[in-house]
Motif scaffolding. Structure first.
Motif, PDB file in Angstrom:
ATOM      1  N   MET A   1      -5.028   5.048   5.031  1.00  0.00           N
ATOM      2  CA  MET A   1      -4.784   4.142   3.642  1.00  0.00           C
ATOM      3  C   MET A   1      -5.376   3.062   3.845  1.00  0.00           C
ATOM      4  O   MET A   1      -5.600   2.109   4.610  1.00  0.00           O
ATOM      5  CB  MET A   1      -2.920   3.877   3.871  1.00  0.00           C
ATOM      6  CG  MET A   1      -2.643   3.123   2.666  1.00  0.00           C
ATOM      7  SD  MET A   1      -0.958   2.758   2.841  1.00  0.00           S
ATOM      8  CE  MET A   1      -0.669   1.673   4.285  1.00  0.00           C
TER       9      MET A   1
ATOM     10  N   ALA B   1      -3.905  -1.151  -1.716  1.00  0.00           N
ATOM     11  CA  ALA B   1      -2.358  -0.970  -1.799  1.00  0.00           C
ATOM     12  C   ALA B   1      -1.599  -2.181  -2.161  1.00  0.00           C
ATOM     13  O   ALA B   1      -0.567  -1.941  -2.888  1.00  0.00           O
ATOM     14  CB  ALA B   1      -1.750  -0.550  -0.265  1.00  0.00           C
TER      15      ALA B   1
ATOM     16  N   PRO C   1       3.131   3.619   1.211  1.00  0.00           N
ATOM     17  CA  PRO C   1       3.226   4.414  -0.026  1.00  0.00           C
ATOM     18  C   PRO C   1       4.301   4.513  -0.660  1.00  0.00           C
ATOM     19  O   PRO C   1       5.459   4.043  -0.144  1.00  0.00           O
ATOM     20  CB  PRO C   1       2.856   5.924   0.620  1.00  0.00           C
ATOM     21  CG  PRO C   1       2.227   5.546   2.155  1.00  0.00           C
ATOM     22  CD  PRO C   1       2.805   4.450   2.324  1.00  0.00           C
ATOM     23  N   ASP C   2       4.350   5.144  -2.081  1.00  0.00           N
ATOM     24  CA  ASP C   2       5.554   4.671  -2.678  1.00  0.00           C
ATOM     25  C   ASP C   2       6.916   5.634  -2.184  1.00  0.00           C
ATOM     26  O   ASP C   2       8.062   5.134  -2.512  1.00  0.00           O
ATOM     27  CB  ASP C   2       5.233   5.209  -4.301  1.00  0.00           C
ATOM     28  CG  ASP C   2       4.479   4.198  -4.878  1.00  0.00           C
ATOM     29  OD1 ASP C   2       4.182   3.057  -4.394  1.00  0.00           O
ATOM     30  OD2 ASP C   2       3.854   4.646  -5.905  1.00  0.00           O
TER      31      ASP C   2
END
Length: 250
Positions: free
Chosen positions: A1, A6, A233-234
C-alpha cells in the motif's frame, strides 16, 4: 500500500489544532498531502500554523472555534465542505486535564472538562455525521487517554471519567454507524503538550509536571498513530490505539 497516496487528498478537520497533538498531527498530515481545516480558540497560533503549512506546499485553512459551542463546530464542518467539497476525517482532539482531588471540590473545573472533553466530542460527531452519512464515507478519530483505561491517581477521577466517556461514546458510535463510517479511539499516555498545564491545584500541578518530566514522549508519537489509522484501506477500521512511553508504568 502506498501510504502517501492513502492520505493525500483527504479532507481532515482537527479540533484543538493550535498546539500539542493537534498541531503535530496537522503538520504530519499536511506533509502527506491531506487538506486541513484547523480549529482552536487561539487565532494567532492557527494563523502561524496555516501559514507554515502553505509555505511548505500544503493546503490548510483555519477557523476560530470553541468546541463547547455546537454552532461553532458546525460552522467549521461547513467550512470544510465549502472549501474542499467534502470531509473525510473528523479528529476530536481538544481537551482539558485539570487534576485535583475530589475533596478540593473544583466544580467549575469539572464542568469545563465535561464541556470540552465529552460535549466537545459529541458536538464534533453531531456536526460531521450528517456529512459522512450523505457521502457514505467518513472517519471519526476521537482522542481519549490511558486515563480512559485506568483511573489516573491521585487527583484524576473526573478527568478519567471524561476519557472513559469518550471511549464509550466511540464504541457506541462504531456499533451504530460502522460499515461505511470508521471510528478510531486513540488513548495516549504522557505526551508532550499543553495538557499538563491544565491543573490549578498546586500540589496536583507539581505532581503532574514531575510525572510528565519523567515519562513524556513527543507529540508526533500520536500524530503517527493518527496517520496509521487514516491510511488503512476503507474496509479496515482501527478501533483503538493505546500508546504509552515505554517507561510509563501507569
Amino acid at each position: 500500500m502506498d501510504q502517501v497516496n492513502a492520505v493525500a487528498g483527504k479532507v481532515v478537520l482537527i479540533t484543538g489544532a493550535s498546539s500539542g497533538l493537534g498541531e503535530s498531527s496537522a503538520r504530519l498530515l499536511a506533509s502527506r498531502g491531506a487538506k486541513l481545516v484547523l480549529v482552536a480558540r487561539r487565532e494567532d497560533r492557527l494563523q502561524q500554523l496555516v501559514a507554515e503549512i502553505i509555505a511548505a506546499g500544503g493546503q490548510a485553512v483555519y477557523q476560530v472555534v470553541d468546541v463547547t459551542k455546537a454552532a461553532e463546530v458546525e460552522a467549521a464542518v461547513a467550512l470544510a465542505v465549502a472549501r474542499f467539497g467534502r470531509l473525510d476525517v473528523m479528529i476530536n482532539n481538544a481537551g482539558l486535564m485539570a487534576i485535583a482531588p475530589m475533596s478540593a471540590r473544583r466544580v467549575a473545573e469539572w464542568d469545563q472538562m465535561i464541556d470540552i472533553n465529552i460535549k466537545g466530542v459529541l458536538y464534533g460527531i453531531a456536526a460531521a455525521l450528517p456529512v459522512f452519512e450523505q457521502q457514505n464515507s467518513g472517519h471519526f478519530i476521537n482522542i481519549s487517554s490511558v486515563a480512559g483505561v485506568k483511573v489516573f491517581s491521585p487527583g484524576g477521577t473526573v478527568y478519567s471519567g471524561t476519557k472513559f466517556a469518550v471511549r464509550a461514546i466511540s464504541e457506541g458510535l462504531r456499533h451504530e454507524v460502522g460499515g461505511a463510517i470508521r471510528t478510531t479511539t486513540i488513548l495516549p499516555g504522557a505526551v508532550a503538550s499543553e495538557l499538563k498545564q491544565g491543573s490549578t491545584h498546586s500540589a496536583s500541578a507539581e505532581f503532574v509536571q514531575a510525572f510528565y518530566q519523567q515519562n513524556e514522549i513527543p507529540a508526533d508519537s500520536v500524530a503517527r498513530a493518527v496517520v496509521y489509522a487514516i491510511e488503512q484501506p476503507d474496509n479496515v477500521d482501527i478501533n483503538e490505539i493505546v500508546l504509552r512511553p515505554t517507561v510509563q508504568e501507569f
